[in-house]
Design a protein around this motif. Structure first.
Motif, PDB file in Angstrom:
ATOM      1  N   GLU A  58      -1.396   2.008  10.291  1.00  0.00           N
ATOM      2  CA  GLU A  58      -0.394   3.046  10.067  1.00  0.00           C
ATOM      3  C   GLU A  58      -0.978   4.411  10.429  1.00  0.00           C
ATOM      4  O   GLU A  58      -2.160   4.659  10.230  1.00  0.00           O
ATOM      5  CB  GLU A  58      -0.019   3.011   8.584  1.00  0.00           C
ATOM      6  N   GLU A  59      -0.138   5.282  10.959  1.00  0.00           N
ATOM      7  CA  GLU A  59      -0.599   6.625  11.318  1.00  0.00           C
ATOM      8  C   GLU A  59      -0.917   7.417  10.051  1.00  0.00           C
ATOM      9  O   GLU A  59      -0.170   7.380   9.089  1.00  0.00           O
ATOM     10  CB  GLU A  59       0.477   7.353  12.124  1.00  0.00           C
ATOM     11  N   LEU A  60      -2.024   8.113  10.077  1.00  0.00           N
ATOM     12  CA  LEU A  60      -2.452   8.901   8.926  1.00  0.00           C
ATOM     13  C   LEU A  60      -1.658  10.205   8.871  1.00  0.00           C
ATOM     14  O   LEU A  60      -1.551  10.920   9.853  1.00  0.00           O
ATOM     15  CB  LEU A  60      -3.952   9.190   9.020  1.00  0.00           C
ATOM     16  N   ARG A  61      -1.083  10.497   7.722  1.00  0.00           N
ATOM     17  CA  ARG A  61      -0.277  11.707   7.517  1.00  0.00           C
ATOM     18  C   ARG A  61      -0.975  12.623   6.519  1.00  0.00           C
ATOM     19  O   ARG A  61      -1.631  12.158   5.599  1.00  0.00           O
ATOM     20  CB  ARG A  61       1.104  11.348   6.962  1.00  0.00           C
ATOM     21  N   ASN A  62      -0.763  13.939   6.683  1.00  0.00           N
ATOM     22  CA  ASN A  62      -1.350  14.886   5.735  1.00  0.00           C
ATOM     23  C   ASN A  62      -0.265  15.446   4.817  1.00  0.00           C
ATOM     24  O   ASN A  62       0.926  15.182   5.003  1.00  0.00           O
ATOM     25  CB  ASN A  62      -2.122  15.999   6.459  1.00  0.00           C
ATOM     26  N   SER A  63      -0.670  16.231   3.842  1.00  0.00           N
ATOM     27  CA  SER A  63       0.278  16.723   2.839  1.00  0.00           C
ATOM     28  C   SER A  63       1.337  17.640   3.448  1.00  0.00           C
ATOM     29  O   SER A  63       2.495  17.597   3.036  1.00  0.00           O
ATOM     30  CB  SER A  63      -0.461  17.422   1.705  1.00  0.00           C
TER      31      SER A  63
END
Length: 82
Positions: free
Chosen positions: A25-30
């Protein structure tokens, strides 16, 4: 011939190595979750569903769940303060 076999083996190894990360899964930030509330909701639902199934979260999914939970918690705290 031995060189050809070695080249084929190296090529196949590199291909397999490259494919192992494809399902990640693609890493997402806040900031992504703050700017995309539908994704925040969707991620929280996915995390809950996986947890309810008894699956252990790993890799980017684990990080995304943690980040999404933090953003959701911060949004709730901000709403309470206002």
């Amino acid at each position: 011939m031995k060189l050809l076999n070695t080249a084929v083996a190296v090529g196949l190894s590199l291909t397999m190595l490259g494919l192992t990360g494809c399902g990640e899964e693609e890493l997402r930030n806040s900031s992504y979750y703050r700017e995309n509330p539908d994704e925040l909701k969707s991620t929280l639902q996915k995390c809950r569903a996986e947890s309810d199934k008894g699956n252990v979260l790993e890799g980017n999914m684990k990080k995304n769940c943690s980040t999404a939970n933090t953003v959701a918690r911060n949004k709730m705290m901000a709403a309470i303060r206002n």
